[in-house]
Design an enzyme around this catalytic site. Structure first.
Site, PDB file in Angstrom:
ATOM      1  N   CYS A   1       0.823  -1.207   0.000  1.00 42.45           N
ATOM      2  CA  CYS A   1       0.000   0.000   0.000  1.00 42.45           C
ATOM      3  C   CYS A   1       0.855   1.255   0.000  1.00 42.45           C
ATOM      4  O   CYS A   1       0.508   2.249  -0.632  1.00 42.45           O
ATOM      5  CB  CYS A   1      -0.944   0.000   1.196  1.00 42.45           C
ATOM      6  SG  CYS A   1      -2.299   1.167   1.015  1.00 42.45           S
TER       7      CYS A   1
ATOM      8  N   TYR B   1      -5.422  -3.445   6.397  1.00 34.01           N
ATOM      9  CA  TYR B   1      -3.972  -3.646   6.409  1.00 34.01           C
ATOM     10  C   TYR B   1      -3.305  -2.900   5.254  1.00 34.01           C
ATOM     11  O   TYR B   1      -2.681  -3.491   4.378  1.00 34.01           O
ATOM     12  CB  TYR B   1      -3.670  -5.138   6.380  1.00 34.01           C
ATOM     13  CG  TYR B   1      -4.325  -5.837   7.541  1.00 34.01           C
ATOM     14  CD1 TYR B   1      -3.873  -5.636   8.847  1.00 34.01           C
ATOM     15  CD2 TYR B   1      -5.436  -6.662   7.351  1.00 34.01           C
ATOM     16  CE1 TYR B   1      -4.494  -6.241   9.922  1.00 34.01           C
ATOM     17  CE2 TYR B   1      -6.057  -7.276   8.425  1.00 34.01           C
ATOM     18  CZ  TYR B   1      -5.583  -7.059   9.706  1.00 34.01           C
ATOM     19  OH  TYR B   1      -6.207  -7.654  10.777  1.00 34.01           O
ATOM     20  N   CYS B   2      -3.441  -1.595   5.279  1.00 35.20           N
ATOM     21  CA  CYS B   2      -2.947  -0.719   4.221  1.00 35.20           C
ATOM     22  C   CYS B   2      -2.287   0.490   4.863  1.00 35.20           C
ATOM     23  O   CYS B   2      -2.665   0.892   5.967  1.00 35.20           O
ATOM     24  CB  CYS B   2      -4.132  -0.289   3.344  1.00 35.20           C
ATOM     25  SG  CYS B   2      -3.739   0.898   2.052  1.00 35.20           S
ATOM     26  N   GLY B   3      -1.302   1.060   4.200  1.00 36.43           N
ATOM     27  CA  GLY B   3      -0.700   2.269   4.727  1.00 36.43           C
ATOM     28  C   GLY B   3      -1.720   3.378   4.917  1.00 36.43           C
ATOM     29  O   GLY B   3      -1.629   4.185   5.840  1.00 36.43           O
TER      30      GLY B   3
END
EC number: 1.11.1.9
Length: 221
Positions: A17, A72-74
């Site tokens: 990400c 679950y990503c920046g």
């Protein structure tokens, strides 16, 4: 599996990400078409962990911000910012709605019952709880995309001409107005008609600025 091992297992998802969030010279926002037929009040979605349909017509008169989200990503760091946006602009009639999706980097891998615990204990973590409505996980692109996103995308051209690399596209068919990544946003007016769309690269603060400018027209009515 220990918490430490879970975090290590999720690192590839987070790094993927961050690659998507690298800055580029591109348009962040696009106004929607004004002549589209229909409204978002023709659609509904299933509330997360409640197994009940929420008809969007219950938001008549509200300004609605649709966001496709992932744990679950920046860009999951936007969750607290979206909480703050919901809280600050709620008096002006803004409602934030979140739609978990696993189509971008597989960054929403769990089932519906795992989404809220993931947000609370992993990312953003620290006991985080969203103060806006989340819906069941589903597709926003491709053959099985949710109908409300078909409507939103058809109503609003994407700010960027770049669709992405073949490696990043996991859906079929691929359309020019498809969502590119997690945390893209669509604003819908109090009449149910889409108003504007933002790239995932647009910060929440810039989205807030655009929304406040848009809301000024309603203060004079």
């Amino acid at each position: 599996m220990t918490t430490q091992l879970r975090v290590v297992h999720l690192l590839p998802l987070l790094l993927a990400c961050f690659v998507q969030t690298s800055p580029k010279q591109e348009t962040m926002k696009m106004d929607c078409h004004k002549d589209e037929k229909g409204t978002i009040y023709d659609y509904e979605a299933i509330a997360l962990n409640k197994n009940e349909y929420v008809p969007f017509k219950q938001y008549v008169g509200k300004h609605i911000l649709f966001v496709n989200v992932a744990t679950y990503c920046g860009l999951t760091a936007q969750y607290p910012e979206l909480n703050a946006l919901q809280e600050e602009l709620k008096p002006y009639g803004l409602v934030v709605l979140g739609f978990p999706c696993n189509q971008f980097g597989k960054q929403e891998p769990g089932d519906n019952k795992e989404i809220l615990p993931g947000l609370k204990y992993v990312r953003p973590g620290g006991g985080f709880v969203p103060n806006f409505q989340l819906f069941e996980k589903g597709d926003v692109n491709g053959e099985k995309e949710q109908k409300v996103f078909s409507f939103l995308k058809h109503s609003c051209p994407h700010p960027s001409e770049i669709l992405g690399t073949f490696k990043s596209i996991s859906w079929d068919p691929v359309k020019v107005h498809d969502i590119r990544w997690n945390f893209e946003k669509f604003l819908v007016g109090p009449d149910g008609i889409p108003v504007m769309r933002w790239s995932h690269r647009a910060t929440v603060s810039s989205v807030k600025t655009d929304i406040l400018a848009y809301l000024k027209q309603f203060k004079t009515k």
